[in-house]
Write an enzyme that holds these catalytic residues in place. Structure first.
Site, PDB file in Angstrom:
ATOM      1  N   CYS A 151      -4.599  -1.830  -1.690  1.00  0.00           N
ATOM      2  CA  CYS A 151      -4.445  -0.165  -2.074  1.00  0.00           C
ATOM      3  C   CYS A 151      -5.588   0.064  -2.910  1.00  0.00           C
ATOM      4  CB  CYS A 151      -3.286   0.266  -2.547  1.00  0.00           C
ATOM      5  SG  CYS A 151      -3.271   2.190  -2.970  1.00  0.00           S
ATOM      6  N   HIS A 206      -7.092   2.733   3.844  1.00  0.00           N
ATOM      7  CA  HIS A 206      -6.936   3.596   5.133  1.00  0.00           C
ATOM      8  C   HIS A 206      -8.029   3.706   5.899  1.00  0.00           C
ATOM      9  CE1 HIS A 206      -2.752   4.740   3.419  1.00  0.00           C
ATOM     10  NE2 HIS A 206      -2.587   5.064   4.552  1.00  0.00           N
ATOM     11  N   GLU A 214      -2.522   8.606   8.710  1.00  0.00           N
ATOM     12  CA  GLU A 214      -1.026   8.271   8.929  1.00  0.00           C
ATOM     13  C   GLU A 214      -0.686   9.102  10.024  1.00  0.00           C
ATOM     14  OE1 GLU A 214       1.173   6.632   7.080  1.00  0.00           O
ATOM     15  OE2 GLU A 214      -0.418   5.690   5.565  1.00  0.00           O
ATOM     16  N   ASP A 239       0.823  -1.174   0.035  1.00  0.00           N
ATOM     17  CA  ASP A 239      -0.244   0.091   0.034  1.00  0.00           C
ATOM     18  C   ASP A 239       0.809   1.195   0.002  1.00  0.00           C
ATOM     19  OD1 ASP A 239      -2.415   1.527   0.466  1.00  0.00           O
ATOM     20  OD2 ASP A 239      -1.903   1.968   2.564  1.00  0.00           O
ATOM     21  N   SER A 240       0.391   2.160  -0.063  1.00  0.00           N
ATOM     22  CA  SER A 240       1.206   3.831  -0.163  1.00  0.00           C
ATOM     23  C   SER A 240       1.557   3.934   1.326  1.00  0.00           C
ATOM     24  CB  SER A 240       0.096   4.576  -0.479  1.00  0.00           C
ATOM     25  OG  SER A 240      -0.814   5.030   0.468  1.00  0.00           O
ATOM     26  N   CYS A 299     -10.828   3.089  -0.039  1.00  0.00           N
ATOM     27  CA  CYS A 299      -9.482   3.218   0.255  1.00  0.00           C
ATOM     28  C   CYS A 299      -9.008   2.441   1.742  1.00  0.00           C
ATOM     29  CB  CYS A 299      -9.379   4.626   0.408  1.00  0.00           C
ATOM     30  SG  CYS A 299      -7.736   5.003   1.220  1.00  0.00           S
TER      31      CYS A 299
END
Ligand code: DGL
Length: 271
Positions: A73, A188, A152, A10-11, A186
Protein backbone atom coordinates in the site's frame (compact mmCIF):
# COMPACT_ATOMS: atom_id res chain seq x y z
CA UNK A 1 14.97 -21.83 4.77
CA UNK A 2 11.77 -20.65 6.42
CA UNK A 3 8.31 -22.02 5.55
CA UNK A 4 6.33 -19.50 7.57
CA UNK A 5 3.88 -17.34 5.58
CA UNK A 6 4.34 -13.74 4.48
CA UNK A 7 1.70 -11.18 5.46
CA UNK A 8 0.56 -8.79 2.74
CA UNK A 9 -1.87 -5.96 3.31
CA UNK A 10 -3.57 -3.01 1.71
CA UNK A 11 -6.67 -0.91 2.25
CA UNK A 12 -8.50 -3.12 -0.23
CA UNK A 13 -7.82 -4.75 -3.57
CA UNK A 14 -4.70 -2.80 -4.49
CA UNK A 15 -2.26 -5.14 -2.79
CA UNK A 16 -3.38 -7.86 -5.18
CA UNK A 17 -1.13 -6.21 -7.76
CA UNK A 18 1.74 -7.31 -5.50
CA UNK A 19 0.18 -10.76 -4.95
CA UNK A 20 -0.07 -11.18 -8.72
CA UNK A 21 3.71 -10.65 -8.99
CA UNK A 22 4.48 -12.76 -5.90
CA UNK A 23 2.63 -15.75 -7.36
CA UNK A 24 4.91 -15.48 -10.38
CA UNK A 25 8.27 -14.80 -8.73
CA UNK A 26 7.85 -16.61 -5.39
CA UNK A 27 5.36 -19.42 -6.15
CA UNK A 28 6.65 -21.50 -3.22
CA UNK A 29 5.68 -18.94 -0.56
CA UNK A 30 2.49 -19.02 1.54
CA UNK A 31 0.74 -15.65 1.71
CA UNK A 32 -1.80 -14.24 4.15
CA UNK A 33 -3.53 -11.31 2.44
CA UNK A 34 -5.59 -8.74 4.28
CA UNK A 35 -7.64 -6.07 2.49
CA UNK A 36 -9.30 -3.54 4.78
CA UNK A 37 -12.33 -3.25 2.53
CA UNK A 38 -14.56 -1.82 5.28
CA UNK A 39 -12.37 1.28 5.58
CA UNK A 40 -11.05 1.80 2.05
CA UNK A 41 -10.00 4.35 0.81
CA UNK A 42 -7.16 5.25 3.16
CA UNK A 43 -5.72 7.84 0.80
CA UNK A 44 -8.21 10.58 1.61
CA UNK A 45 -7.66 10.29 5.38
CA UNK A 46 -5.32 11.99 7.84
CA UNK A 47 -1.90 10.60 8.69
CA UNK A 48 -3.12 9.76 12.21
CA UNK A 49 -6.11 7.77 10.95
CA UNK A 50 -3.97 5.87 8.44
CA UNK A 51 -1.39 4.98 11.11
CA UNK A 52 -4.15 3.75 13.44
CA UNK A 53 -5.63 1.55 10.70
CA UNK A 54 -2.20 0.28 9.65
CA UNK A 55 -1.38 -0.72 13.24
CA UNK A 56 -4.60 -2.73 13.44
CA UNK A 57 -3.86 -4.37 10.07
CA UNK A 58 -0.41 -5.39 11.29
CA UNK A 59 -1.82 -6.67 14.61
CA UNK A 60 -4.30 -8.84 12.72
CA UNK A 61 -1.58 -10.22 10.43
CA UNK A 62 0.66 -10.87 13.40
CA UNK A 63 -1.97 -13.19 14.85
CA UNK A 64 -0.30 -15.59 12.37
CA UNK A 65 3.29 -16.71 12.82
CA UNK A 66 4.81 -14.68 9.94
CA UNK A 67 8.36 -14.32 8.69
CA UNK A 68 7.83 -10.93 7.01
CA UNK A 69 5.23 -8.35 6.03
CA UNK A 70 4.82 -6.67 2.68
CA UNK A 71 3.06 -3.33 3.02
CA UNK A 72 1.45 -3.47 -0.40
CA UNK A 73 0.00 0.00 0.00
CA UNK A 74 1.54 3.28 -1.10
CA UNK A 75 -0.49 5.27 1.39
CA UNK A 76 0.60 3.21 4.41
CA UNK A 77 4.20 3.19 3.21
CA UNK A 78 4.40 6.96 2.70
CA UNK A 79 2.77 7.81 6.01
CA UNK A 80 3.53 4.97 8.43
CA UNK A 81 6.42 2.72 7.32
CA UNK A 82 8.99 4.12 9.76
CA UNK A 83 6.61 3.87 12.75
CA UNK A 84 5.55 0.31 11.88
CA UNK A 85 9.15 -0.78 11.42
CA UNK A 86 10.15 0.74 14.74
CA UNK A 87 7.31 -1.07 16.55
CA UNK A 88 7.67 -4.51 14.99
CA UNK A 89 10.49 -6.97 15.31
CA UNK A 90 9.99 -8.58 11.93
CA UNK A 91 11.12 -7.51 8.46
CA UNK A 92 8.74 -5.15 6.66
CA UNK A 93 9.00 -4.07 3.08
CA UNK A 94 7.21 -1.03 1.66
CA UNK A 95 6.63 0.17 -1.88
CA UNK A 96 8.28 3.60 -2.18
CA UNK A 97 11.99 2.84 -2.29
CA UNK A 98 11.94 -0.02 -4.83
CA UNK A 99 9.46 1.80 -7.08
CA UNK A 100 11.58 4.95 -7.16
CA UNK A 101 14.71 2.93 -7.86
CA UNK A 102 13.05 1.40 -10.91
CA UNK A 103 11.74 4.79 -12.14
CA UNK A 104 15.19 6.36 -11.92
CA UNK A 105 16.60 3.48 -13.97
CA UNK A 106 13.86 3.77 -16.61
CA UNK A 107 13.76 7.50 -17.27
CA UNK A 108 15.79 8.86 -20.16
CA UNK A 109 14.67 12.49 -20.10
CA UNK A 110 14.64 12.76 -16.27
CA UNK A 111 11.02 13.85 -16.26
CA UNK A 112 9.12 11.47 -14.00
CA UNK A 113 5.39 11.56 -13.29
CA UNK A 114 3.95 10.36 -10.02
CA UNK A 115 0.32 9.48 -9.46
CA UNK A 116 -0.74 8.40 -5.98
CA UNK A 117 -3.36 9.03 -3.31
CA UNK A 118 -3.78 12.47 -1.75
CA UNK A 119 -2.10 11.32 1.49
CA UNK A 120 0.90 9.92 -0.40
CA UNK A 121 1.36 13.04 -2.53
CA UNK A 122 0.99 15.24 0.57
CA UNK A 123 3.67 13.24 2.41
CA UNK A 124 6.30 14.05 -0.24
CA UNK A 125 7.85 10.60 0.34
CA UNK A 126 8.08 9.59 -3.32
CA UNK A 127 9.56 12.95 -4.35
CA UNK A 128 12.13 12.79 -1.56
CA UNK A 129 13.20 9.27 -2.53
CA UNK A 130 13.46 10.18 -6.23
CA UNK A 131 15.53 13.27 -5.49
CA UNK A 132 17.83 11.32 -3.22
CA UNK A 133 18.34 8.64 -5.87
CA UNK A 134 18.86 11.13 -8.72
CA UNK A 135 18.97 14.86 -7.97
CA UNK A 136 18.56 15.64 -11.68
CA UNK A 137 15.09 14.15 -11.88
CA UNK A 138 12.14 16.54 -12.10
CA UNK A 139 8.98 15.09 -10.55
CA UNK A 140 5.44 15.95 -11.65
CA UNK A 141 2.94 14.72 -9.04
CA UNK A 142 -0.79 14.34 -9.16
CA UNK A 143 -3.23 12.91 -6.64
CA UNK A 144 -5.96 10.79 -8.25
CA UNK A 145 -8.56 10.32 -5.50
CA UNK A 146 -11.29 8.82 -7.71
CA UNK A 147 -9.15 5.97 -9.02
CA UNK A 148 -9.38 3.85 -5.85
CA UNK A 149 -13.18 3.87 -5.41
CA UNK A 150 -13.60 3.19 -9.13
CA UNK A 151 -11.13 0.29 -9.04
CA UNK A 152 -12.83 -1.13 -5.93
CA UNK A 153 -16.13 -0.97 -7.84
CA UNK A 154 -14.60 -2.98 -10.67
CA UNK A 155 -14.60 -0.05 -13.13
CA UNK A 156 -11.18 -0.98 -14.50
CA UNK A 157 -11.83 -1.91 -18.10
CA UNK A 158 -11.02 -0.20 -21.36
CA UNK A 159 -14.22 1.17 -22.90
CA UNK A 160 -15.72 2.12 -19.50
CA UNK A 161 -16.55 5.76 -20.18
CA UNK A 162 -16.43 6.75 -16.49
CA UNK A 163 -12.90 5.54 -15.76
CA UNK A 164 -11.66 6.74 -19.16
CA UNK A 165 -13.00 10.27 -18.56
CA UNK A 166 -11.51 10.44 -15.06
CA UNK A 167 -8.17 9.12 -16.32
CA UNK A 168 -8.01 11.72 -19.09
CA UNK A 169 -8.68 14.52 -16.64
CA UNK A 170 -6.00 13.38 -14.16
CA UNK A 171 -3.34 12.35 -16.64
CA UNK A 172 -3.44 14.90 -19.47
CA UNK A 173 -1.35 17.47 -17.53
CA UNK A 174 1.33 14.82 -16.89
CA UNK A 175 1.34 13.82 -20.52
CA UNK A 176 1.65 17.47 -21.53
CA UNK A 177 4.57 17.86 -19.10
CA UNK A 178 6.50 15.38 -21.26
CA UNK A 179 7.19 12.69 -18.65
CA UNK A 180 8.70 9.52 -20.11
CA UNK A 181 8.11 7.46 -16.94
CA UNK A 182 5.00 7.36 -14.78
CA UNK A 183 5.02 5.91 -11.28
CA UNK A 184 1.76 4.19 -10.36
CA UNK A 185 2.42 5.02 -6.72
CA UNK A 186 -0.78 3.53 -5.35
CA UNK A 187 -1.04 -0.24 -5.61
CA UNK A 188 -4.61 0.01 -6.90
CA UNK A 189 -3.52 1.85 -10.03
CA UNK A 190 -1.94 -1.08 -11.91
CA UNK A 191 -5.49 -2.48 -12.03
CA UNK A 192 -6.05 0.41 -14.46
CA UNK A 193 -2.93 -0.17 -16.55
CA UNK A 194 -4.78 -0.41 -19.88
CA UNK A 195 -6.74 2.77 -19.30
CA UNK A 196 -3.73 4.71 -17.98
CA UNK A 197 -1.50 3.42 -20.79
CA UNK A 198 -4.03 4.52 -23.42
CA UNK A 199 -3.99 8.11 -22.12
CA UNK A 200 -0.21 8.32 -21.65
CA UNK A 201 0.63 6.69 -24.98
CA UNK A 202 3.29 4.14 -25.92
CA UNK A 203 6.29 6.42 -25.21
CA UNK A 204 5.68 6.45 -21.44
CA UNK A 205 6.89 3.63 -19.20
CA UNK A 206 4.53 2.72 -16.35
CA UNK A 207 6.19 1.62 -13.10
CA UNK A 208 3.96 -0.43 -10.80
CA UNK A 209 4.43 -0.02 -7.06
CA UNK A 210 2.86 -3.44 -6.51
CA UNK A 211 5.25 -5.25 -8.80
CA UNK A 212 8.40 -3.47 -7.60
CA UNK A 213 7.57 -4.17 -3.96
CA UNK A 214 7.26 -7.88 -4.79
CA UNK A 215 10.76 -7.87 -6.29
CA UNK A 216 12.07 -6.04 -3.23
CA UNK A 217 10.50 -8.65 -0.94
CA UNK A 218 12.20 -11.41 -2.91
CA UNK A 219 15.59 -9.69 -2.59
CA UNK A 220 15.08 -9.22 1.15
CA UNK A 221 14.06 -12.84 1.76
CA UNK A 222 17.08 -14.03 -0.17
CA UNK A 223 19.49 -11.74 1.67
CA UNK A 224 18.15 -12.92 5.05
CA UNK A 225 17.91 -16.57 4.00
CA UNK A 226 14.19 -16.59 4.71
CA UNK A 227 12.97 -18.18 1.48
CA UNK A 228 10.76 -21.25 1.52
CA UNK A 229 11.75 -24.52 -0.12
CA UNK A 230 11.53 -23.85 -3.87
CA UNK A 231 10.15 -27.34 -4.56
CA UNK A 232 6.92 -26.65 -2.70
CA UNK A 233 3.82 -24.83 -3.96
CA UNK A 234 2.60 -22.00 -1.76
CA UNK A 235 -0.97 -21.16 -0.84
CA UNK A 236 -2.70 -17.83 -0.32
CA UNK A 237 -5.38 -17.07 2.25
CA UNK A 238 -7.51 -13.95 1.77
CA UNK A 239 -9.08 -11.94 4.60
CA UNK A 240 -11.18 -8.80 4.29
CA UNK A 241 -13.04 -6.57 6.74
CA UNK A 242 -16.29 -6.27 4.74
CA UNK A 243 -18.41 -8.30 2.32
CA UNK A 244 -16.40 -11.14 0.84
CA UNK A 245 -18.51 -11.37 -2.32
CA UNK A 246 -17.51 -7.91 -3.61
CA UNK A 247 -13.85 -8.57 -2.97
CA UNK A 248 -13.96 -12.00 -4.58
CA UNK A 249 -15.68 -10.70 -7.72
CA UNK A 250 -13.15 -7.97 -8.52
CA UNK A 251 -10.20 -10.00 -7.27
CA UNK A 252 -11.16 -12.87 -9.59
CA UNK A 253 -11.40 -10.43 -12.49
CA UNK A 254 -7.95 -9.09 -11.84
CA UNK A 255 -6.11 -12.27 -10.81
CA UNK A 256 -7.89 -14.27 -13.52
CA UNK A 257 -8.64 -17.00 -11.09
CA UNK A 258 -11.96 -18.03 -9.59
CA UNK A 259 -11.75 -16.82 -5.99
CA UNK A 260 -15.39 -17.42 -5.09
CA UNK A 261 -15.78 -18.78 -1.52
CA UNK A 262 -12.09 -18.31 -0.70
CA UNK A 263 -12.06 -15.05 1.29
CA UNK A 264 -12.93 -14.77 4.96
CA UNK A 265 -14.33 -11.77 6.77
CA UNK A 266 -12.81 -10.56 10.03
CA UNK A 267 -13.66 -7.76 12.46
CA UNK A 268 -10.62 -5.50 12.20
CA UNK A 269 -11.82 -3.29 15.06
CA UNK A 270 -10.97 -6.14 17.46
CA UNK A 271 -7.26 -5.71 16.73
N1 DGL B 1 -3.71 0.91 -2.49
C1 DGL B 1 -3.37 1.94 -1.59
C2 DGL B 1 -2.16 2.69 -1.96
O1 DGL B 1 -1.27 2.07 -2.49
C3 DGL B 1 -4.42 2.67 -0.86
C4 DGL B 1 -5.47 3.34 -1.64
C5 DGL B 1 -6.49 3.96 -0.72
O2 DGL B 1 -7.02 3.23 0.12
O3 DGL B 1 -6.75 5.15 -0.85
O4 DGL B 1 -2.02 3.86 -1.75
Amino acid sequence: MDQRPIGVFDSGLGGLTAVHSLWRILPEEDLIYFGDTARVPYGSRSREAILKYARQDVRFLRSFDLKAILIACGTVTTTSLAALQAENDLPMVGVVEPTCRRAVLMTQNKRVGLIATAASVRSGAYEAALRRLDPEVTVFSRACPLFVPLAEAGRIRRGDVVIETVAREYLTPLKNAGVDTLILGCTHYPLLTDVIGDVMGPGVELVSAGEESAFELKRMLKARELRADERRRGETEFYVSDRVEDFERTASLFLQEDLRHTARRIDIERY
